[in-house]
Write an enzyme that holds these catalytic residues in place. Sequence first.
Site, PDB file in Angstrom:
ATOM      1  CG  ASP A 107      -2.024   1.071   1.059  1.00 33.04           C
ATOM      2  OD1 ASP A 107      -2.920   0.944   0.412  1.00 33.04           O
ATOM      3  OD2 ASP A 107      -1.901   2.050   2.068  1.00 33.04           O
ATOM      4  CG  HIS A 272      -5.699  -3.442   1.062  1.00 40.01           C
ATOM      5  ND1 HIS A 272      -4.938  -3.034  -0.336  1.00 40.01           N
ATOM      6  CD2 HIS A 272      -5.171  -2.388   1.775  1.00 40.01           C
ATOM      7  CE1 HIS A 272      -4.075  -2.126   0.073  1.00 40.01           C
ATOM      8  NE2 HIS A 272      -4.114  -1.618   1.078  1.00 40.01           N
TER       9      HIS A 272
END
Length: 292
Positions: A107, A272
């Site tokens: 990320d 994620h």
Amino acid sequence: MTTIIPDFTDERITVADGVQLQVSIGGSGPPVVLLHGFPQTRLMWARVAAELATDHTVICPDLRGYGESDKPAGTDPTSYAKRTMAADVVTLAAALGHPRFALVGHDRGALVAFRAGLDHPGVITHLACLDVLPTLDMWEVMRGADAAVGFHLYLMAQPPGLPEALISASPDAFFGHFLDVWTKDPTAIGAPARAHYLTASAAAVPSIVADYRASAGIDVDHDRTDRDAGRTLRMPVSVLQQDWGTALGYDAAQVWGAWAPDLVHRTTDAGHFMAEEAPREVAATIRDLLTR
């Protein structure tokens, strides 16, 4: 001192004038640096770090502006430029005795890792990026109603004041939203870790916003300059991400391939937060990269 990653030790390292990073270190062997994402801290790497530490020196810092690391004011646009944050990581590793190292980011940490690979090709031996596109490409594929999934990108891109006020008014609801909707396995992030992430994020609203604001400005400029100059990542690169390309209508492997001639691109069924949802898959991806 007890670190948040079991069996690791903690240090606090000066990386720039007035900026220290909190870092957890464990294992021995070739160095691997792991950079966390949003809205998390170095704790997200606990399972992956433990596996890699059997034969690597594993270094897990909190990024500038996050967790227990220092949070300089974001009034200067360079303060949270990924170029600045990448320089922090290079300085940190050198201070620990590692002039060259493998780098893995998730990320926001993956955007820092990407910039480190471009700016410091002689330092980064291998590069892995988890569940992102490079900043410039990210903005180019975010369009239409499908871009609503990235509403936070647009919110935190606004001038100082409004984003900070809105998020600070209900930080647990804001940061908790992402921990909920980005997770396919709701058991992957336990209650103690969730509480840790929410507390750490609520204490860092201005610096988190500054990090995102940089990605709508100075980071785009840096990426565009490099793309126009034809600069690419010289080291072996692995990308592991969800199948966002199918969801948003682009070819993720092609996007990454333009930056990384030596690329292995894979998609995952995990959500994620894959380092917590699928730590064995993530560790295997890193190990495969290190053999190239």
